[in-house]
Design an enzyme around this catalytic site. Structure first.
Site, PDB file in Angstrom:
ATOM      1  N   ARG A 171       0.839  -1.215   0.000  1.00  0.00           N
ATOM      2  CA  ARG A 171       0.000   0.000   0.000  1.00  0.00           C
ATOM      3  C   ARG A 171       0.872   1.262   0.000  1.00  0.00           C
ATOM      4  O   ARG A 171       0.568   2.239   0.697  1.00  0.00           O
ATOM      5  CB  ARG A 171      -0.951   0.024   1.200  1.00  0.00           C
ATOM      6  N   SER A 245     -10.835  -0.554   3.425  1.00  0.00           N
ATOM      7  CA  SER A 245     -10.048  -0.847   4.633  1.00  0.00           C
ATOM      8  C   SER A 245      -9.507   0.463   5.196  1.00  0.00           C
ATOM      9  O   SER A 245      -8.843   1.210   4.487  1.00  0.00           O
ATOM     10  CB  SER A 245      -8.867  -1.748   4.298  1.00  0.00           C
ATOM     11  N   GLU A 341      -4.942   3.727   6.228  1.00  0.00           N
ATOM     12  CA  GLU A 341      -4.634   3.517   4.802  1.00  0.00           C
ATOM     13  C   GLU A 341      -5.039   4.740   3.967  1.00  0.00           C
ATOM     14  O   GLU A 341      -4.269   5.174   3.114  1.00  0.00           O
ATOM     15  CB  GLU A 341      -5.356   2.255   4.319  1.00  0.00           C
TER      16      GLU A 341
HETATM   17  C1  LIG Z   1     -15.396  -0.152  -0.748  1.00  0.00           C
HETATM   18  C2  LIG Z   1     -13.915   0.068  -0.982  1.00  0.00           C
HETATM   19  C3  LIG Z   1     -13.065  -1.016  -1.187  1.00  0.00           C
HETATM   20  C4  LIG Z   1     -11.696  -0.836  -1.407  1.00  0.00           C
HETATM   21  N1  LIG Z   1     -10.926  -1.930  -1.604  1.00  0.00           N
HETATM   22  C5  LIG Z   1      -9.586  -1.784  -1.843  1.00  0.00           C
HETATM   23  C6  LIG Z   1      -8.762  -2.932  -2.064  1.00  0.00           C
HETATM   24  O1  LIG Z   1      -9.220  -4.065  -2.091  1.00  0.00           O
HETATM   25  N2  LIG Z   1      -7.441  -2.719  -2.268  1.00  0.00           N
HETATM   26  C7  LIG Z   1      -6.882  -1.472  -2.287  1.00  0.00           C
HETATM   27  O2  LIG Z   1      -5.666  -1.362  -2.493  1.00  0.00           O
HETATM   28  N3  LIG Z   1      -7.652  -0.364  -2.077  1.00  0.00           N
HETATM   29  C8  LIG Z   1      -8.984  -0.488  -1.862  1.00  0.00           C
HETATM   30  N4  LIG Z   1      -9.769   0.618  -1.637  1.00  0.00           N
HETATM   31  C9  LIG Z   1      -9.153   1.954  -1.628  1.00  0.00           C
HETATM   32  C10 LIG Z   1      -9.266   2.709  -2.974  1.00  0.00           C
HETATM   33  O3  LIG Z   1     -10.225   2.144  -3.801  1.00  0.00           O
HETATM   34  C11 LIG Z   1      -7.926   2.743  -3.726  1.00  0.00           C
HETATM   35  O4  LIG Z   1      -6.910   3.310  -2.935  1.00  0.00           O
HETATM   36  C12 LIG Z   1      -8.015   3.543  -5.041  1.00  0.00           C
HETATM   37  O5  LIG Z   1      -6.833   3.369  -5.785  1.00  0.00           O
HETATM   38  C13 LIG Z   1      -8.247   5.032  -4.804  1.00  0.00           C
HETATM   39  O6  LIG Z   1      -8.532   5.625  -6.053  1.00  0.00           O
HETATM   40  P1  LIG Z   1      -9.178   7.054  -6.169  1.00  0.00           P
HETATM   41  O7  LIG Z   1      -9.143   7.438  -7.608  1.00  0.00           O
HETATM   42  O8  LIG Z   1     -10.492   7.066  -5.516  1.00  0.00           O
HETATM   43  O9  LIG Z   1      -8.115   7.921  -5.355  1.00  0.00           O
HETATM   44  P2  LIG Z   1      -8.369   9.251  -4.442  1.00  0.00           P
HETATM   45  O10 LIG Z   1      -9.071   8.844  -3.195  1.00  0.00           O
HETATM   46  O11 LIG Z   1      -9.013  10.281  -5.302  1.00  0.00           O
HETATM   47  O12 LIG Z   1      -6.888   9.655  -4.127  1.00  0.00           O
HETATM   48  C14 LIG Z   1      -6.080   8.860  -3.275  1.00  0.00           C
HETATM   49  C15 LIG Z   1      -4.670   9.467  -3.241  1.00  0.00           C
HETATM   50  O13 LIG Z   1      -4.067   9.379  -4.530  1.00  0.00           O
HETATM   51  C16 LIG Z   1      -3.732  10.671  -5.034  1.00  0.00           C
HETATM   52  N5  LIG Z   1      -4.043  10.654  -6.471  1.00  0.00           N
HETATM   53  C17 LIG Z   1      -5.246  10.331  -7.047  1.00  0.00           C
HETATM   54  N6  LIG Z   1      -5.136  10.364  -8.387  1.00  0.00           N
HETATM   55  C18 LIG Z   1      -3.844  10.701  -8.665  1.00  0.00           C
HETATM   56  C19 LIG Z   1      -3.121  10.922  -9.875  1.00  0.00           C
HETATM   57  N7  LIG Z   1      -3.673  10.754 -11.089  1.00  0.00           N
HETATM   58  N8  LIG Z   1      -1.814  11.307  -9.796  1.00  0.00           N
HETATM   59  C20 LIG Z   1      -1.212  11.455  -8.576  1.00  0.00           C
HETATM   60  N9  LIG Z   1      -1.850  11.271  -7.405  1.00  0.00           N
HETATM   61  C21 LIG Z   1      -3.147  10.898  -7.448  1.00  0.00           C
HETATM   62  C22 LIG Z   1      -4.612  11.649  -4.254  1.00  0.00           C
HETATM   63  O14 LIG Z   1      -4.024  12.937  -4.210  1.00  0.00           O
HETATM   64  C23 LIG Z   1      -4.662  10.971  -2.889  1.00  0.00           C
HETATM   65  O15 LIG Z   1      -3.475  11.259  -2.194  1.00  0.00           O
HETATM   66  C24 LIG Z   1     -11.153   0.476  -1.428  1.00  0.00           C
HETATM   67  C25 LIG Z   1     -12.005   1.580  -1.236  1.00  0.00           C
HETATM   68  C26 LIG Z   1     -13.367   1.382  -1.023  1.00  0.00           C
HETATM   69  C27 LIG Z   1     -14.268   2.586  -0.855  1.00  0.00           C
END
Ligand SMILES: Cc1cc2nc3c(=O)[nH]c(=O)nc-3n(C[C@H](O)[C@H](O)[C@H](O)COP(=O)(O)OP(=O)(O)OC[C@H]3O[C@@H](n4cnc5c(N)ncnc54)[C@H](O)[C@@H]3O)c2cc1C
Length: 345
Positions: A171, A245, A341
């Site tokens: 992570r 998580s 996380e």
């Molecule tokens: C129901 C649920 C289940 C999940 N299950 C998992 C799982 O099984 N495994 C897992 O690893 N995660 C899981 N997650 C967490 C999440 O889905 C991941 O971390 C996902 O990659 C976040 O994507 P996002 O676009 O929503 O990021 P955001 O929440 O929009 O951003 C997260 C971080 O990344 C940065 N960021 C976003 N986009 C970019 C970009 N293009 N360039 C640079 N920085 C950027 C942001 O500034 C922030 O710091 C889960 C979340 C939920 C709600």
């Protein structure tokens, strides 16, 4: 004839409630929609936005917004998914940072390029996937990663980053450390190896094999199993606000683990190849009696103690207060510090 680029899509005082999976209230001073590398450069060169602090936003599914955001929010919307090339030993697929992660996984399965199926249904965008090296059911993004394109938020220069520069860990990646807030990922390329081999060494998947009698599932079957397992275990953010998580699984030494087992023989733990031991954070939280509990308008999900939820109208501060209370009680009982996380803003 030269065509002028479309003006930047800028919104002032933009509500972020719809842009975070917890459904937390927060307002961005300025939100700019980013559809290309050129859009990032125009932000960098902009007289008002160039020097202002920035927050990069994908799907908002790994964020806890505790206050209004006095920064320029870059909402990533770079589109496109394509097969870049096929070699004897892999398919190389490229996707824009603004594509939904699950749409990419579905596309690869539909087009016969397997390898991402264990990561099905993870919410969020393609661009955020390398940031925390997303992982599930025995596969991490780093196992299927080829390279990515990013734009430097100070110079506006585009660069291509190879796996070793990304420094992927559990992570974790360079984007949470030295490149945090300094560069925007605009495109990601994946190496999907041939011949395809299913990754099935996970208890839930072993149960599916036993239930169905399918001992050699194809990629679509694994994809369907993963979707079914996740739907049965995790709350849908469209119904109950959450960020998946909330804590990382802590990693301890073998000696520390033996000590904890001496006191709590039931503890769920996984030996790691390097001799360390990963403990199930959800089990630790459950053992402290948190499952189903509510503090203010934030709570701990009834079916999985690792997931904190918005019971309706919660603020980011309430979520953080609950998280701290959980950290304290886990530390008090097991001497282990749980690390959140999601990114707390
Ligand atoms: C129901 C649920 C289940 C999940 N299950 C998992 C799982 O099984 N495994 C897992 O690893 N995660 C899981 N997650 C967490 C999440 O889905 C991941 O971390 C996902 O990659 C976040 O994507 P996002 O676009 O929503 O990021 P955001 O929440 O929009 O951003 C997260 C971080 O990344 C940065 N960021 C976003 N986009 C970019 C970009 N293009 N360039 C640079 N920085 C950027 C942001 O500034 C922030 O710091 C889960 C979340 C939920 C709600």
């Amino acid at each position: 004839m030269t065509t002028q680029p479309a003006p930047l899509a800028v919104q002032q005082r933009a509500s972020l409630r719809e842009h975070n999976s917890f459904g937390l209230p927060a307002v961005a001073r300025t939100l700019v929609r980013i559809a290309s590398d050129a859009d990032v450069r125009r932000v960098v060169d902009h007289p008002d936005f160039g020097r202002a602090p920035k927050l990069v936003l994908g799907g908002g599914s790994n964020l806890v917004l505790t206050r209004d955001v006095d920064a320029v929010v870059l909402k990533m919307e770079v589109p496109g998914i394509r097969l870049l090339r096929e070699t004897d030993d892999a398919w190389i697929v490229e996707a824009g940072a603004g594509e939904t992660w699950h749409t990419l996984v579905q596309w690869t399965i539909d087009h016969g390029f397997p390898g991402l199926e264990n990561l099905a249904l993870i919410p969020g965008s393609v661009g955020a996937a390398p940031v925390q090296n997303i992982g599930a059911y025995g596969v991490e993004l780093k196992d299927r990663f080829e390279s990515l394109d990013a734009v430097d938020l100070v110079t506006g220069r585009s660069v291509t980053l190879e796996p070793w520069i990304c420094a992927f860990g559990y992570r974790d990646s360079v984007f949470k450390h030295s490149l945090a807030g300094k560069s925007v990922i605009t495109r990601v390329r994946f190496r999907l190896p041939k011949p395809w081999q299913p990754v099935l060494g996970y208890l839930d998947l072993e149960r599916k094999i036993a239930e169905t009698g399918i001992t050699q599932p194809d990629a679509r079957t694994v994809f369907d199993w993963i979707c079914a397992i996740r739907r049965s275990k995790l709350p849908d953010p469209a119904v109950i606000g959450n960020a998946g998580s909330f804590f990382k699984n802590p990693v301890v030494t073998e000696e520390q683990c033996r000590d904890i087992i001496g006191r709590d023989p039931e503890i769920v733990h996984y030996p790691m190849p390097d001799g360390s031991v990963k403990l199930a954070a959800g089990w630790l939280i459950d053992a402290c009696g948190w499952k189903g509990k509510t503090v203010g308008r934030a709570g701990v999900y009834e079916k999985q103690a690792l997931v904190l939820v918005n019971r309706g109208g919660a603020t980011g501060a309430e979520v953080v207060t609950l998280a701290r209370a959980i950290q304290e009680s886990v530390y008090g009982r097991f001497g282990i510090r749980l690390e959140p996380e999601p990114v707390i803003v």
